[in-house]
Scaffold this motif. Structure first.
Motif, short mmCIF file in Angstrom:
data_model
loop_
_atom_site.label_atom_id
_atom_site.label_comp_id
_atom_site.label_asym_id
_atom_site.label_seq_id
_atom_site.Cartn_x
_atom_site.Cartn_y
_atom_site.Cartn_z
N GLN A 64 82.85 16.50 36.45
CA GLN A 64 81.91 15.82 35.02
C GLN A 64 81.11 15.24 35.53
O GLN A 64 80.86 14.95 36.30
CB GLN A 64 82.55 15.27 33.97
CG GLN A 64 84.45 15.58 33.79
CD GLN A 64 84.72 17.08 32.71
OE1 GLN A 64 83.89 16.88 31.74
NE2 GLN A 64 84.88 17.60 33.15
N TRP A 66 76.36 15.57 33.31
CA TRP A 66 75.54 15.11 32.22
C TRP A 66 74.18 16.35 32.59
O TRP A 66 74.06 16.29 33.72
CB TRP A 66 74.53 13.88 32.17
CG TRP A 66 75.95 13.03 31.38
CD1 TRP A 66 75.81 12.22 30.17
CD2 TRP A 66 76.73 11.99 32.06
NE1 TRP A 66 76.79 11.44 30.14
CE2 TRP A 66 76.84 10.71 30.98
CE3 TRP A 66 76.79 11.85 33.13
CZ2 TRP A 66 77.85 10.20 31.40
CZ3 TRP A 66 77.53 10.30 33.62
CH2 TRP A 66 77.88 9.50 33.17
N THR A 67 74.15 16.73 31.51
CA THR A 67 72.95 18.33 31.69
C THR A 67 71.84 18.15 30.67
O THR A 67 72.26 17.80 29.70
CB THR A 67 74.13 19.38 31.31
OG1 THR A 67 75.24 19.56 32.19
CG2 THR A 67 73.01 20.66 31.46
N PRO A 68 71.10 18.36 30.88
CA PRO A 68 69.87 18.42 29.97
C PRO A 68 70.02 19.40 28.88
O PRO A 68 70.38 19.88 28.84
CB PRO A 68 68.84 18.77 30.78
CG PRO A 68 69.46 18.53 31.98
CD PRO A 68 70.32 18.25 31.89
N ASP A 70 72.15 17.74 26.33
CA ASP A 70 73.26 17.76 26.03
C ASP A 70 72.55 16.62 25.33
O ASP A 70 72.14 15.08 25.06
CB ASP A 70 74.00 16.87 27.00
CG ASP A 70 74.96 16.92 27.85
OD1 ASP A 70 74.71 18.78 27.26
OD2 ASP A 70 76.02 16.83 29.38
N ALA A 88 68.42 15.21 34.24
CA ALA A 88 70.22 14.51 34.53
C ALA A 88 69.94 14.46 35.48
O ALA A 88 69.29 15.69 36.16
CB ALA A 88 70.77 14.97 33.60
N ARG A 89 69.90 14.03 36.68
CA ARG A 89 70.50 14.06 38.93
C ARG A 89 71.38 13.53 39.14
O ARG A 89 71.20 12.04 38.90
CB ARG A 89 68.74 14.09 39.14
CG ARG A 89 68.96 14.08 40.59
CD ARG A 89 67.46 14.11 41.27
NE ARG A 89 66.54 12.62 41.24
CZ ARG A 89 67.73 11.88 41.74
NH1 ARG A 89 68.45 11.63 43.17
NH2 ARG A 89 67.11 10.18 41.71
N TRP A 96 73.99 8.79 38.86
CA TRP A 96 73.13 9.67 37.78
C TRP A 96 72.02 8.97 37.49
O TRP A 96 72.05 7.71 36.65
CB TRP A 96 74.01 10.59 36.44
CG TRP A 96 74.95 11.10 36.17
CD1 TRP A 96 76.63 10.46 36.56
CD2 TRP A 96 75.33 12.59 36.79
NE1 TRP A 96 76.98 11.43 37.61
CE2 TRP A 96 76.66 13.06 37.04
CE3 TRP A 96 73.81 13.09 36.94
CZ2 TRP A 96 76.70 14.50 37.30
CZ3 TRP A 96 74.28 14.88 36.37
CH2 TRP A 96 75.65 15.22 37.00
N LEU A 98 69.24 9.20 34.86
CA LEU A 98 68.93 9.66 33.07
C LEU A 98 67.90 10.02 32.61
O LEU A 98 67.06 8.77 32.81
CB LEU A 98 70.18 9.75 32.26
CG LEU A 98 71.43 10.20 32.80
CD1 LEU A 98 72.51 9.32 31.56
CD2 LEU A 98 72.03 11.05 33.02
#
Length: 145
Positions: A64, A66-68, A70, A88-89, A96, A98
């Motif tokens: 799970q 985070w994704t750009p 979202d 997000a990285r 993360w 963000l």
């Protein structure tokens, strides 16, 4: 958004079994004979899991994060917000980095004498969405819910 329930991403079960196999061989070379099951339990404890079954279930769970793009919500410096993730990285430590863009700007100053409105921030959060940085009253700067 769903978040992980463990602090860092757990590797695959095959990687974990290889760790247990190497641990067993190293201990045997030092004169301590253990079963493979015992070393699996030891590896589970090293990863913070109660037992091997718990760790192997975590390893099987999809990652799970985070994704750009979202949509997110939460609290920033005590203010509720909604917004979108611009970047997000995931770092090697499971944290993360963000970049968030708020739908509505947030005043980050508590003084009644002036304001400083922020529409976009860069933040670091753990796998549960909490910032390790805290305000003076001990609250995380950012909490994603």
């Amino acid at each position: 958004m769903t978040t992980q329930n463990h602090p860092t991403a757990v590797p695959s079960a095959d990687v974990l079994k290889s760790q247990a196999k190497r641990l067993r061989a190293d201990l045997a070379a030092q004169g301590t004979a253990l079963s493979h099951a015992a070393t699996l339990e030891m590896v589970a404890h090293q990863w913070g899991a109660r037992d091997w079954n718990t760790l192997s279930a975590q390893a099987a769970a999809p990652a799970q994060g985070w994704t750009p793009g979202d949509r997110v919500q939460g609290r920033y410096l005590g203010h509720p917000f909604t917004g979108v993730i611009k970047a997000a990285r995931l770092s090697g430590s499971g944290m993360w980095s963000l970049t968030l863009r708020f739908d509505t700007a947030i005043d980050v100053v508590t003084s009644p004498l002036f304001s400083n409105m922020r529409r976009q921030i860069n933040a670091v959060v753990d796998a549960q969405g909490g910032s390790p940085r805290k305000t003076s009253d001990g609250q995380p700067h950012l909490v994603l819910t």
